[in-house]
Write a protein that holds these residues in place. Structure first.
Motif, PDB file in Angstrom:
ATOM      1  N   HIS A   1       0.815  -1.218   0.000  1.00 33.15           N
ATOM      2  CA  HIS A   1       0.000   0.000   0.000  1.00 33.15           C
ATOM      3  C   HIS A   1       0.842   1.258   0.000  1.00 33.15           C
ATOM      4  O   HIS A   1       0.329   2.352  -0.248  1.00 33.15           O
ATOM      5  CB  HIS A   1      -0.934   0.017   1.218  1.00 33.15           C
TER       6      HIS A   1
ATOM      7  N   LEU B   1      -0.556  10.717   2.513  1.00 33.08           N
ATOM      8  CA  LEU B   1      -0.160   9.883   3.653  1.00 33.08           C
ATOM      9  C   LEU B   1      -1.023   8.639   3.707  1.00 33.08           C
ATOM     10  O   LEU B   1      -2.232   8.701   3.530  1.00 33.08           O
ATOM     11  CB  LEU B   1      -0.337  10.669   4.958  1.00 33.08           C
ATOM     12  N   THR B   2      -0.365   7.538   3.994  1.00 32.55           N
ATOM     13  CA  THR B   2      -1.086   6.263   4.014  1.00 32.55           C
ATOM     14  C   THR B   2      -0.920   5.606   5.368  1.00 32.55           C
ATOM     15  O   THR B   2       0.163   5.667   5.958  1.00 32.55           O
ATOM     16  CB  THR B   2      -0.501   5.341   2.922  1.00 32.55           C
ATOM     17  N   GLU B   3      -1.977   4.981   5.844  1.00 34.14           N
ATOM     18  CA  GLU B   3      -1.915   4.341   7.150  1.00 34.14           C
ATOM     19  C   GLU B   3      -2.676   3.024   7.097  1.00 34.14           C
ATOM     20  O   GLU B   3      -3.757   2.948   6.530  1.00 34.14           O
ATOM     21  CB  GLU B   3      -2.570   5.271   8.174  1.00 34.14           C
ATOM     22  N   ILE B   4      -2.077   1.994   7.689  1.00 35.11           N
ATOM     23  CA  ILE B   4      -2.733   0.684   7.683  1.00 35.11           C
ATOM     24  C   ILE B   4      -2.900   0.200   9.108  1.00 35.11           C
ATOM     25  O   ILE B   4      -1.934   0.135   9.862  1.00 35.11           O
ATOM     26  CB  ILE B   4      -1.883  -0.334   6.912  1.00 35.11           C
ATOM     27  N   GLN B   5      -4.126  -0.135   9.440  1.00 34.60           N
ATOM     28  CA  GLN B   5      -4.387  -0.593  10.802  1.00 34.60           C
ATOM     29  C   GLN B   5      -4.715  -2.071  10.801  1.00 34.60           C
ATOM     30  O   GLN B   5      -5.531  -2.538  10.011  1.00 34.60           O
ATOM     31  CB  GLN B   5      -5.598   0.156  11.347  1.00 34.60           C
TER      32      GLN B   5
END
Lengths: 284, 410
Positions: free
Chosen positions: B161, B195-199
């Motif tokens: 991602h 901005l990318t964020e993976i939870q």
């Protein structure tokens, strides 16, 4: 100003991704206009773009399961955002197996379009991937720059050949020349011509058909009364044409172009729920 | 010594490619038990170690050469660029190459890679090596409070991602969740950066232990090589880490091989102290780990400029400043050294002691990197004194060597 939308259906998601991918190939930066029924990707004709302009229109109902927006004011219920379509394309690229994709307008450090992708996971709760895509809010006083372009008073209107074929011809021509001349007549014939010091190449297409245009006010347009064999020609930047053709991921239902001799070529590509218009000005 | 072996090309080739992301040269270190490859990047913020046991090879023959100095192994350095062509297009290799042999001969300083291909084609690559001091890093994996274990496929699915251009990534954990997010420096123009964020939920991990909430930022680019390698070897990846500033280790292990990539992590340090402060200072904060972990990097618009040109990433900052060689070490002064020694001792078994050159960079900005310490263990007495550590353990087991770490500071 608020915007919230959700896509749950995978087919709709893929379709929307393909549209965004096409736009990303045509413009580095563009304007996204949101109304309560439609989305538009707009590129206004500025010198920076090389004079090309683009107008892409989608009905939100065909893609989104939920779609809510509130414009700047009640009587101007629209939102205009400037964004980099490649960012949106990237955010959707890895969402191929998503359970849901939500989009919303936020303003943490700066205005962003937040795309949240809910992905299936091995555990009980889903995996959530969030992308914050920075956007610029375009103030109302500039909205006039983004009006829908009118169909030019063309000399010839003709259906395009199979795009795949046209694309491979143009791609090879691109290696030889920077510009290509498109000429067509009302007998369904179109030629693509390049000419350099060493070589000239012409590809002939025939039996393409000419779309019938009803003239709006009943008066003669340039196209009427025109000699059927006479060619209207415009020489355009070959890279722009190649970008347009390369960006098409699915065959359109209808593809045609309107040529104003020596002025501009207006391409119209229609799919079931998306229409794309692309203007390439003629080179001096 | 003579090393002579045939290999599983895909895995070996991927290992070389992974190491190539760290540095231009690597240590080729055959020992009795197997073949070790090691590499460290120029800013000393990334270290890679891959060990292939003799059982990995179809045929492994190692002979010790007796020398006057009692050396158990012959480490030597090879330039990666010369080795990479041998293993280019790893996927294609397996189809065309039937055998690969590696021969070393210390007398003429050559290592030979010989590929026996289909149709009787034999490709021979003779590479010169440099003799050098051994390289090893000290890292107490089992002392890390946070351990995650996950299949390499999952890790790859997460990293996909992030764009390939994404340099740094932050891993934030609490006992309830795990989050990977893209990292930007304090002076990034947010109106231009995506901005990318993976939870993720802890359940997704094969093993999940979070002893202390933390957020560690490390270089993703350097890690991608290991991810490709572990996918090829099809082994799960273990992640050992602590709070920000302390290194993070990504390791894989199975019966015939093991690999560890140890990366420095960004350290949040208050800049108020103004004058040079030993980077180890942040380690003192380890006592209030909560404070450290929850403290967000300060996004001041004006990062203190040391007058130098801002490099592309905090890691790169290290690269530019860390060049000073042996001679400059003394310049920093004994005081700073002692401070470091004390704070290092306060920290339990922390391998991240700093090469003294670190001190020159501590003023650089709000962020600093802890770099890993690499002692070149050398038989020359002079060198041993100027390095702060005398003995090092191997990267994967570090039990008994600890005592030396603290006591050798002078």
């Amino acid at each position: 100003m608020r915007f919230r939308a959700k896509i749950v259906d995978l087919a709709c998601l893929n379709h929307f991704s393909r549209v965004v991918n096409t736009i990303a190939k045509l413009a580095k930066t563009c304007t996204l206009r949101l109304t309560d029924s439609k989305l538009y990707f707009i590129l206004a004709d500025k010198v920076a773009n090389g004079g090309v302009s683009m107008w892409c229109e989608l009905c939100q109902g065909n893609f989104f399961d939920e779609f809510q927006m509130e414009g700047v004011a009640a009587e101007h219920n629209e939102i205009y955002l400037e964004l980099v379509p490649e960012n949106l394309s990237r955010a959707l690229r890895t969402a191929q197996s998503a359970k849901a994709v939500k989009m919303k307008l936020t303003n943490k450090h700066c205005p962003c379009l937040r795309v949240a992708v809910e992905l299936p996971s091995l555990s009980s709760s889903s995996r959530i991937v969030t992308h914050d895509i920075p956007v610029g809010v375009i103030p109302r006083r500039l909205w006039n720059d983004f009006r829908e372009p009118s169909v030019p008073d063309f000399d010839v209107s003709i259906y395009l050949p199979v795009l795949k074929t046209m694309k491979s011809v143009v791609e090879r021509m691109k290696n030889l020349s920077n510009s290509v001349a498109i000429e067509a007549n009302l007998s369904g014939e179109m030629n693509l011509k390049i000419e350099t010091d060493l070589v000239s190449v012409t590809t002939h297409f025939k039996d393409l058909g000419n779309p019938p245009w009803a003239s709006e006010d009943g008066c003669q347009s340039s196209a009427q009364g025109r000699d059927l064999e006479s060619m209207a020609e415009a020489r355009i930047d070959i890279r722009k044409l190649q970008q347009l053709l390369a960006g098409q991921q699915v065959n359109p239902t209808k593809a045609l172009c309107n040529i104003v001799s020596k002025r501009i070529v207006h391409f119209i590509l229609l799919h079931e729920d998306v229409s794309l218009q692309y203007f390439i000005p003629a080179l001096a | 010594c003579i090393l002579h072996c045939f290999l599983f090309l895909l895995v070996f080739g991927r290992a070389i490619h992974a190491i190539a992301r760290i540095s231009d040269e690597f240590w080729f270190d055959p020992i009795e038990k197997g073949l070790a490859l090691r590499s460290v990047n120029s800013s000393r913020s990334a270290y890679a170690y891959v060990f292939f046991s003799s059982m990995f090879f179809q045929h492994y023959c190692w002979t010790a050469v007796s020398q006057k100095e009692k050396q158990l192994s012959l480490p030597c350095k090879l330039i990666i660029k010369s080795v990479l062509p041998v293993f280019r297009c790893v996927n294609v290799l397996e189809r065309n190459v039937e055998k690969c042999s590696i021969y070393t001969n210390i007398n003429d300083h050559h290592i030979t890679f010989q590929l026996l291909c289909k149709h009787g084609v034999v490709k021979t690559y003779n590479l010169t090596f440099q003799e050098c001091d051994p390289l090893q890093a000290v890292f107490a994996k089992h002392m890390c409070p946070n351990i995650l274990k996950v299949h390499s496929r999952l890790l790859a699915d997460i990293m996909i991602h992030f764009p390939t251009s994404q340099e740094e990534v932050t891993l934030a954990v609490t006992p309830m969740k795990v989050c990977f997010k893209s990292y930007s420096e304090e002076d990034t123009d947010f109106s231009k950066t995506m901005l990318t964020e993976i939870q993720l939920h802890p359940d997704e991990f094969d093993y999940f232990q979070v002893g202390v909430d933390s957020e560690v930022t490390f270089c993703l680019k350097e890690l991608r090589g290991l991810l490709a390698f572990s996918e090829a070897a099809s082994v799960p990846v273990s992640i050992h880490f602590d709070v920000s500033g302390k290194p993070i280790a990504f390791s894989v292990e199975d019966m015939v091989l093991e690999a560890s990539f140890i990366l420095a992590t960004l350290c949040d340090v208050e800049k108020e102290t103004g004058s040079q402060q030993p980077p180890c200072l942040s380690q003192q904060q380890e006592s209030n780990t909560e404070a450290v972990a929850s403290k967000k990097p300060l996004w001041n618009g004006s990062a203190p400029s040391a007058g130098a040109v801002k490099p592309a990433s905090p890691l790169a900052q290290q690269e530019m400043k860390n060049i000073p060689g042996v001679t400059k070490r003394e310049v920093t002064g004994g005081a700073a050294l002692e401070g470091a020694a004390e704070s290092c001792q306060k920290v339990r078994g922390l391998p991240v002691s700093l090469g003294n050159t670190q001190f020159l960079t501590s003023k650089y900005g709000i962020f600093q990197f802890h770099s890993l310490f690499f002692g070149a263990v050398s038989c020359k007495e002079k060198d041993a004194v100027s390095h702060t550590f005398q003995s090092l353990a191997t990267a994967s087991d570090t039990e008994e060597e600890f005592g030396h770490v603290q006591s050798s500071q002078v």
